[in-house]
Design a protein around this motif. Sequence first.
Motif, PDB file in Angstrom:
ATOM      1  N   ILE A 146       0.853  -1.319   0.099  1.00 44.17           N
ATOM      2  CA  ILE A 146      -0.022   0.139  -0.020  1.00 44.17           C
ATOM      3  C   ILE A 146       0.727   1.290  -0.062  1.00 44.17           C
ATOM      4  O   ILE A 146       1.655   1.576   0.862  1.00 44.17           O
ATOM      5  CB  ILE A 146      -0.914  -0.026   1.087  1.00 44.17           C
ATOM      6  CG1 ILE A 146      -1.870  -1.325   1.223  1.00 44.17           C
ATOM      7  CG2 ILE A 146      -1.821   1.262   1.109  1.00 44.17           C
ATOM      8  CD1 ILE A 146      -2.560  -1.417   2.578  1.00 44.17           C
ATOM      9  N   LEU A 206      -1.749   0.872  -5.016  1.00 41.45           N
ATOM     10  CA  LEU A 206      -1.113  -0.550  -4.785  1.00 41.45           C
ATOM     11  C   LEU A 206       0.250  -0.558  -5.759  1.00 41.45           C
ATOM     12  O   LEU A 206       0.091  -0.354  -6.809  1.00 41.45           O
ATOM     13  CB  LEU A 206      -2.077  -1.682  -4.999  1.00 41.45           C
ATOM     14  CG  LEU A 206      -3.159  -1.773  -4.196  1.00 41.45           C
ATOM     15  CD1 LEU A 206      -4.352  -2.788  -4.703  1.00 41.45           C
ATOM     16  CD2 LEU A 206      -2.859  -1.672  -2.623  1.00 41.45           C
ATOM     17  N   LYS A 232      -3.519   3.020   6.611  1.00 45.15           N
ATOM     18  CA  LYS A 232      -3.176   3.361   5.359  1.00 45.15           C
ATOM     19  C   LYS A 232      -4.037   2.513   4.207  1.00 45.15           C
ATOM     20  O   LYS A 232      -4.310   1.303   4.532  1.00 45.15           O
ATOM     21  CB  LYS A 232      -1.604   3.199   4.918  1.00 45.15           C
ATOM     22  CG  LYS A 232      -0.696   4.091   5.284  1.00 45.15           C
ATOM     23  CD  LYS A 232       0.784   3.989   4.798  1.00 45.15           C
ATOM     24  CE  LYS A 232       0.746   4.524   3.489  1.00 45.15           C
ATOM     25  NZ  LYS A 232       1.987   4.553   3.064  1.00 45.15           N
ATOM     26  N   ALA A 233      -4.532   3.261   3.211  1.00 47.34           N
ATOM     27  CA  ALA A 233      -5.504   2.401   2.340  1.00 47.34           C
ATOM     28  C   ALA A 233      -5.126   2.737   0.889  1.00 47.34           C
ATOM     29  O   ALA A 233      -4.738   4.063   0.520  1.00 47.34           O
ATOM     30  CB  ALA A 233      -6.936   2.911   2.640  1.00 47.34           C
ATOM     31  N   ALA A 234      -5.326   1.917  -0.096  1.00 43.47           N
ATOM     32  CA  ALA A 234      -5.407   2.076  -1.388  1.00 43.47           C
ATOM     33  C   ALA A 234      -6.303   1.356  -2.098  1.00 43.47           C
ATOM     34  O   ALA A 234      -6.642   0.336  -1.992  1.00 43.47           O
ATOM     35  CB  ALA A 234      -3.883   1.826  -1.923  1.00 43.47           C
ATOM     36  N   CYS A 242      -3.676  -6.788   6.847  1.00 40.31           N
ATOM     37  CA  CYS A 242      -4.626  -6.135   5.983  1.00 40.31           C
ATOM     38  C   CYS A 242      -6.205  -6.541   6.068  1.00 40.31           C
ATOM     39  O   CYS A 242      -6.501  -7.387   6.513  1.00 40.31           O
ATOM     40  CB  CYS A 242      -4.145  -6.422   4.736  1.00 40.31           C
ATOM     41  SG  CYS A 242      -2.637  -5.657   4.323  1.00 40.31           S
TER      42      CYS A 242
END
Length: 342
Positions: free
Chosen positions: A41, A46, A84-86, A100
Amino acid sequence: MTAFSRVAEIAEQVRVVTYAKEDASSSPRPGYLPVLRAGNIADDGLVFDDLVFVPAERIAAAQKIRQNDVLIASSSGSLDVVGKAARARADFEGGFGAFCKVLRPSPDVDPIYFAHFFRTPEYRKRVSALAAGANINNLRNEHLNELRIPLPPFPEQRRIAAILDKADALRVKRRAALTQLDTLTQSIFLDMFGDPATNPKGWPVRTIGDLLESASYGTSEKSEATGEFAVLRMNNITRTGEIDLSELKYMSLDESERDRYLVRNGDVLFNRTNSPELVGKTAIFRETKPMAYAGYLIRLRVNRENDPEYLACFLNTSYSKRVLRGMCKSIKIGRASCRERV
Protein backbone atom coordinates in the motif's frame (compact mmCIF):
# COMPACT_ATOMS: atom_id res chain seq x y z
CA MET A 1 -27.88 18.36 4.74
CA THR A 2 -25.56 15.49 3.75
CA ALA A 3 -26.58 12.09 5.09
CA PHE A 4 -24.12 9.72 6.74
CA SER A 5 -23.87 5.95 6.49
CA ARG A 6 -21.94 3.35 8.41
CA VAL A 7 -19.29 1.66 6.30
CA ALA A 8 -20.96 -1.68 7.05
CA GLU A 9 -24.10 -0.44 5.27
CA ILE A 10 -22.34 0.30 1.97
CA ALA A 11 -19.44 -2.19 1.88
CA GLU A 12 -18.55 -5.73 2.90
CA GLN A 13 -15.36 -6.90 4.51
CA VAL A 14 -13.60 -9.67 2.61
CA ARG A 15 -12.19 -12.57 4.61
CA VAL A 16 -8.39 -12.55 4.80
CA VAL A 17 -6.36 -15.32 3.15
CA THR A 18 -4.79 -17.65 5.73
CA TYR A 19 -1.80 -19.87 5.09
CA ALA A 20 0.99 -21.58 6.99
CA LYS A 21 4.39 -19.94 7.01
CA GLU A 22 5.98 -23.00 5.41
CA ASP A 23 3.50 -22.77 2.50
CA ALA A 24 4.61 -19.25 1.52
CA SER A 25 7.17 -18.56 -1.18
CA SER A 26 8.99 -15.30 -1.97
CA SER A 27 9.08 -16.19 -5.66
CA PRO A 28 6.42 -17.43 -8.12
CA ARG A 29 5.75 -21.16 -8.36
CA PRO A 30 3.43 -23.27 -10.51
CA GLY A 31 0.04 -23.49 -8.83
CA TYR A 32 0.72 -20.51 -6.55
CA LEU A 33 -0.92 -17.07 -6.48
CA PRO A 34 0.39 -13.78 -5.06
CA VAL A 35 -0.74 -12.21 -1.79
CA LEU A 36 -0.69 -8.46 -1.12
CA ARG A 37 0.52 -7.17 2.25
CA ALA A 38 0.65 -3.81 4.05
CA GLY A 39 3.92 -2.95 2.30
CA ASN A 40 2.10 -3.02 -1.03
CA ILE A 41 0.00 0.00 0.00
CA ALA A 42 1.67 3.18 -1.25
CA ASP A 43 0.64 6.83 -1.39
CA ASP A 44 -0.03 6.56 -5.12
CA GLY A 45 -1.97 3.28 -4.90
CA LEU A 46 -1.09 -0.40 -4.78
CA VAL A 47 2.38 -1.56 -5.77
CA PHE A 48 2.92 -5.11 -6.97
CA ASP A 49 6.49 -5.90 -5.97
CA ASP A 50 7.84 -7.77 -2.92
CA LEU A 51 4.96 -10.23 -3.13
CA VAL A 52 4.42 -13.47 -1.23
CA PHE A 53 3.06 -16.49 -3.12
CA VAL A 54 0.82 -19.18 -1.63
CA PRO A 55 -0.91 -22.29 -3.01
CA ALA A 56 -3.82 -21.22 -5.22
CA GLU A 57 -6.28 -23.40 -3.30
CA ARG A 58 -5.73 -21.16 -0.25
CA ILE A 59 -7.42 -18.25 -2.04
CA ALA A 60 -11.16 -18.55 -2.67
CA ALA A 61 -12.71 -16.72 -5.60
CA ALA A 62 -14.32 -14.18 -3.26
CA GLN A 63 -10.94 -13.45 -1.67
CA LYS A 64 -9.28 -12.35 -4.90
CA ILE A 65 -8.81 -8.61 -5.18
CA ARG A 66 -11.40 -7.00 -7.44
CA GLN A 67 -11.42 -3.63 -9.12
CA ASN A 68 -12.38 -0.88 -6.63
CA ASP A 69 -11.65 -3.00 -3.55
CA VAL A 70 -9.98 -0.88 -0.84
CA LEU A 71 -6.96 -2.53 0.81
CA ILE A 72 -6.21 -1.23 4.31
CA ALA A 73 -3.19 -1.81 6.58
CA SER A 74 -4.82 -3.04 9.79
CA SER A 75 -1.85 -3.64 12.09
CA SER A 76 1.52 -2.00 12.56
CA GLY A 77 3.96 -0.84 15.18
CA SER A 78 3.44 2.68 13.83
CA LEU A 79 0.23 4.72 13.83
CA ASP A 80 1.56 6.36 10.66
CA VAL A 81 1.15 3.03 8.86
CA VAL A 82 -1.99 1.50 10.36
CA GLY A 83 -5.03 2.60 8.40
CA LYS A 84 -3.16 3.38 5.17
CA ALA A 85 -5.45 2.53 2.28
CA ALA A 86 -5.40 2.20 -1.50
CA ARG A 87 -7.96 1.32 -4.16
CA ALA A 88 -7.41 -1.56 -6.58
CA ARG A 89 -7.71 -0.02 -10.05
CA ALA A 90 -8.16 -3.41 -11.72
CA ASP A 91 -8.88 -7.02 -10.84
CA PHE A 92 -5.87 -8.79 -9.33
CA GLU A 93 -5.36 -12.52 -9.65
CA GLY A 94 -4.36 -12.92 -6.05
CA GLY A 95 -5.48 -12.24 -2.48
CA PHE A 96 -4.32 -10.38 0.61
CA GLY A 97 -2.69 -11.56 3.80
CA ALA A 98 -2.54 -10.89 7.51
CA PHE A 99 -2.27 -7.33 8.83
CA CYS A 100 -4.56 -6.16 6.01
CA LYS A 101 -8.29 -5.80 5.51
CA VAL A 102 -10.29 -5.34 2.32
CA LEU A 103 -13.51 -3.38 1.93
CA ARG A 104 -15.62 -4.11 -1.14
CA PRO A 105 -18.07 -1.24 -1.86
CA SER A 106 -21.66 -2.03 -2.77
CA PRO A 107 -23.57 -0.52 -5.72
CA ASP A 108 -25.06 1.98 -3.25
CA VAL A 109 -21.92 4.12 -3.29
CA ASP A 110 -19.61 5.43 -6.00
CA PRO A 111 -16.48 3.25 -5.54
CA ILE A 112 -14.00 6.02 -6.30
CA TYR A 113 -15.71 8.39 -3.87
CA PHE A 114 -15.71 5.57 -1.31
CA ALA A 115 -11.96 4.98 -1.75
CA HIS A 116 -11.12 8.67 -1.38
CA PHE A 117 -12.82 8.74 2.02
CA PHE A 118 -10.01 6.51 3.36
CA ARG A 119 -7.45 9.19 2.56
CA THR A 120 -9.16 12.07 4.34
CA PRO A 121 -7.70 13.71 7.49
CA GLU A 122 -10.94 12.91 9.32
CA TYR A 123 -10.50 9.20 8.59
CA ARG A 124 -6.83 9.24 9.61
CA LYS A 125 -7.66 11.02 12.86
CA ARG A 126 -10.41 8.55 13.70
CA VAL A 127 -8.31 5.51 12.84
CA SER A 128 -5.37 6.71 14.96
CA ALA A 129 -7.67 7.07 17.96
CA LEU A 130 -9.28 3.66 17.42
CA ALA A 131 -6.15 1.67 16.68
CA ALA A 132 -3.84 2.93 19.43
CA GLY A 133 -2.40 0.01 21.42
CA ALA A 134 0.30 -0.50 24.00
CA ASN A 135 2.85 -2.20 21.74
CA ILE A 136 1.22 -2.63 18.35
CA ASN A 137 -1.64 -0.75 16.77
CA ASN A 138 -4.58 -2.79 15.51
CA LEU A 139 -7.61 -1.89 13.44
CA ARG A 140 -10.41 -4.36 14.04
CA ASN A 141 -13.38 -5.30 11.83
CA GLU A 142 -15.82 -3.41 14.00
CA HIS A 143 -13.67 -0.29 13.81
CA LEU A 144 -14.12 -0.17 10.05
CA ASN A 145 -17.74 -1.25 10.09
CA GLU A 146 -18.75 1.54 12.46
CA LEU A 147 -16.98 4.36 10.62
CA ARG A 148 -19.46 6.96 9.42
CA ILE A 149 -18.98 8.27 5.88
CA PRO A 150 -20.82 11.28 4.40
CA LEU A 151 -23.05 10.07 1.59
CA PRO A 152 -24.35 12.83 -0.70
CA PRO A 153 -26.50 11.93 -3.74
CA PHE A 154 -24.81 9.74 -6.36
CA PRO A 155 -24.17 12.55 -8.91
CA GLU A 156 -22.49 14.60 -6.19
CA GLN A 157 -20.34 11.63 -5.18
CA ARG A 158 -19.13 11.30 -8.77
CA ARG A 159 -18.43 15.03 -9.03
CA ILE A 160 -16.38 14.99 -5.81
CA ALA A 161 -14.53 11.85 -6.89
CA ALA A 162 -13.59 13.43 -10.23
CA ILE A 163 -12.18 16.52 -8.48
CA LEU A 164 -10.17 14.41 -6.06
CA ASP A 165 -8.84 12.25 -8.91
CA LYS A 166 -7.56 15.39 -10.65
CA ALA A 167 -5.90 16.53 -7.43
CA ASP A 168 -4.24 13.12 -7.10
CA ALA A 169 -2.94 13.33 -10.66
CA LEU A 170 -1.38 16.72 -9.89
CA ARG A 171 0.28 15.31 -6.76
CA VAL A 172 1.74 12.42 -8.76
CA LYS A 173 3.18 14.87 -11.30
CA ARG A 174 4.61 16.99 -8.49
CA ARG A 175 6.29 13.98 -6.90
CA ALA A 176 7.74 12.99 -10.28
CA ALA A 177 9.14 16.51 -10.69
CA LEU A 178 10.66 16.41 -7.21
CA THR A 179 12.24 13.05 -7.99
CA GLN A 180 13.87 14.54 -11.09
CA LEU A 181 15.07 17.50 -9.02
CA ASP A 182 16.49 15.11 -6.44
CA THR A 183 18.39 13.27 -9.19
CA LEU A 184 19.79 16.61 -10.39
CA THR A 185 20.83 17.55 -6.84
CA GLN A 186 22.67 14.24 -6.41
CA SER A 187 24.39 14.73 -9.78
CA ILE A 188 25.61 18.17 -8.72
CA PHE A 189 26.84 16.74 -5.40
CA LEU A 190 28.79 13.99 -7.15
CA ASP A 191 30.23 16.48 -9.64
CA MET A 192 31.43 18.77 -6.86
CA PHE A 193 32.65 16.23 -4.31
CA GLY A 194 33.05 12.97 -6.20
CA ASP A 195 31.52 9.56 -5.50
CA PRO A 196 31.62 8.93 -1.71
CA ALA A 197 32.10 5.22 -2.40
CA THR A 198 35.52 5.78 -3.97
CA ASN A 199 36.43 9.33 -2.82
CA PRO A 200 38.32 10.09 -6.07
CA LYS A 201 39.22 13.62 -4.92
CA GLY A 202 40.89 12.38 -1.78
CA TRP A 203 38.84 14.30 0.76
CA PRO A 204 39.53 13.66 4.47
CA VAL A 205 37.20 10.97 5.87
CA ARG A 206 35.35 11.45 9.16
CA THR A 207 32.39 9.87 10.91
CA ILE A 208 29.10 11.73 10.97
CA GLY A 209 29.52 11.97 14.72
CA ASP A 210 32.59 14.16 14.15
CA LEU A 211 30.38 16.72 12.43
CA LEU A 212 27.72 16.93 15.09
CA GLU A 213 26.99 18.99 18.13
CA SER A 214 24.40 16.39 19.12
CA ALA A 215 22.27 13.49 17.87
CA SER A 216 19.00 12.74 19.68
CA TYR A 217 16.05 10.39 19.37
CA GLY A 218 12.61 11.98 19.20
CA THR A 219 9.90 11.70 21.80
CA SER A 220 7.99 8.45 22.31
CA GLU A 221 4.90 10.26 23.59
CA LYS A 222 1.78 9.79 21.47
CA SER A 223 0.72 12.79 19.40
CA GLU A 224 -2.86 14.03 19.36
CA ALA A 225 -5.20 16.14 17.27
CA THR A 226 -4.36 19.23 19.34
CA GLY A 227 -1.41 20.50 21.34
CA GLU A 228 1.13 23.28 21.67
CA PHE A 229 3.63 21.95 19.13
CA ALA A 230 3.23 20.28 15.75
CA VAL A 231 4.96 16.89 15.62
CA LEU A 232 7.11 15.76 12.70
CA ARG A 233 6.84 12.02 12.04
CA MET A 234 8.51 9.72 9.54
CA ASN A 235 5.77 10.28 6.95
CA ASN A 236 6.61 14.00 7.00
CA ILE A 237 10.08 13.25 5.61
CA THR A 238 9.76 12.66 1.87
CA ARG A 239 11.88 10.35 -0.24
CA THR A 240 13.19 13.40 -2.08
CA GLY A 241 14.65 15.06 1.01
CA GLU A 242 11.91 17.55 1.84
CA ILE A 243 9.65 18.07 4.85
CA ASP A 244 5.96 17.75 4.01
CA LEU A 245 3.75 19.63 6.48
CA SER A 246 0.41 18.65 4.94
CA GLU A 247 -0.46 16.07 7.66
CA LEU A 248 0.51 17.02 11.20
CA LYS A 249 -0.35 15.92 14.70
CA TYR A 250 0.35 17.82 17.90
CA MET A 251 1.56 17.50 21.47
CA SER A 252 2.47 19.61 24.47
CA LEU A 253 5.91 19.40 26.09
CA ASP A 254 7.08 20.30 29.57
CA GLU A 255 9.68 23.04 29.73
CA SER A 256 12.32 20.47 30.69
CA GLU A 257 11.62 18.42 27.51
CA ARG A 258 11.76 21.19 24.95
CA ASP A 259 15.49 21.37 24.40
CA ARG A 260 15.62 17.65 23.66
CA TYR A 261 12.44 17.16 21.64
CA LEU A 262 12.15 20.35 19.58
CA VAL A 263 13.85 20.95 16.25
CA ARG A 264 15.14 24.33 15.17
CA ASN A 265 16.02 25.87 11.83
CA GLY A 266 19.01 24.06 10.32
CA ASP A 267 18.58 20.76 12.18
CA VAL A 268 18.82 17.62 10.05
CA LEU A 269 16.11 14.99 10.57
CA PHE A 270 16.94 11.39 9.78
CA ASN A 271 14.44 8.50 9.54
CA ARG A 272 15.93 5.63 11.52
CA THR A 273 13.27 2.94 11.18
CA ASN A 274 10.73 1.43 8.77
CA SER A 275 11.14 -0.81 5.75
CA PRO A 276 14.78 -0.80 4.57
CA GLU A 277 14.03 1.33 1.49
CA LEU A 278 12.72 4.12 3.75
CA VAL A 279 15.47 4.03 6.38
CA GLY A 280 17.73 7.05 5.96
CA LYS A 281 15.22 9.50 4.54
CA THR A 282 16.81 12.84 5.46
CA ALA A 283 15.68 16.46 5.35
CA ILE A 284 16.64 19.83 6.80
CA PHE A 285 14.17 21.62 9.05
CA ARG A 286 13.82 25.12 7.62
CA GLU A 287 10.89 26.52 9.61
CA THR A 288 11.26 29.38 12.08
CA LYS A 289 8.60 28.06 14.48
CA PRO A 290 9.90 25.09 16.52
CA MET A 291 8.26 21.70 16.14
CA ALA A 292 8.54 18.44 18.06
CA TYR A 293 9.78 15.25 16.44
CA ALA A 294 8.72 11.66 17.02
CA GLY A 295 10.84 8.73 18.13
CA TYR A 296 11.20 7.20 14.67
CA LEU A 297 13.34 10.21 13.77
CA ILE A 298 16.83 11.27 14.86
CA ARG A 299 17.71 14.95 15.12
CA LEU A 300 21.23 15.67 13.89
CA ARG A 301 22.48 19.09 15.00
CA VAL A 302 25.62 20.01 13.09
CA ASN A 303 28.41 21.88 14.88
CA ARG A 304 29.53 25.34 13.82
CA GLU A 305 32.45 24.10 11.74
CA ASN A 306 30.24 22.13 9.34
CA ASP A 307 27.27 22.66 7.03
CA PRO A 308 23.93 20.87 7.50
CA GLU A 309 23.22 21.22 3.76
CA TYR A 310 26.25 19.10 2.95
CA LEU A 311 25.33 16.47 5.54
CA ALA A 312 21.74 16.20 4.27
CA CYS A 313 22.88 15.92 0.64
CA PHE A 314 25.39 13.23 1.57
CA LEU A 315 22.83 11.18 3.49
CA ASN A 316 20.44 11.38 0.56
CA THR A 317 22.96 10.01 -1.94
CA SER A 318 22.39 6.52 -3.31
CA TYR A 319 25.72 5.50 -1.73
CA SER A 320 24.56 6.45 1.78
CA LYS A 321 21.18 4.80 1.32
CA ARG A 322 22.86 1.61 0.12
CA VAL A 323 25.22 1.53 3.11
CA LEU A 324 22.41 2.26 5.55
CA ARG A 325 20.23 -0.52 4.17
CA GLY A 326 23.11 -2.88 4.77
CA MET A 327 23.25 -1.70 8.39
CA CYS A 328 19.57 -2.42 9.11
CA LYS A 329 19.46 -4.80 12.06
CA SER A 330 15.82 -5.75 12.49
CA ILE A 331 14.07 -8.35 10.34
CA LYS A 332 10.64 -6.74 10.48
CA ILE A 333 11.54 -3.08 10.86
CA GLY A 334 14.83 -1.70 9.61
CA ARG A 335 16.90 0.31 12.07
CA ALA A 336 20.07 2.11 11.05
CA SER A 337 22.81 3.91 12.91
CA CYS A 338 23.75 7.47 12.02
CA ARG A 339 27.46 6.85 12.63
CA GLU A 340 28.26 6.75 8.93
CA ARG A 341 31.55 7.90 7.43
CA VAL A 342 31.86 11.04 5.32
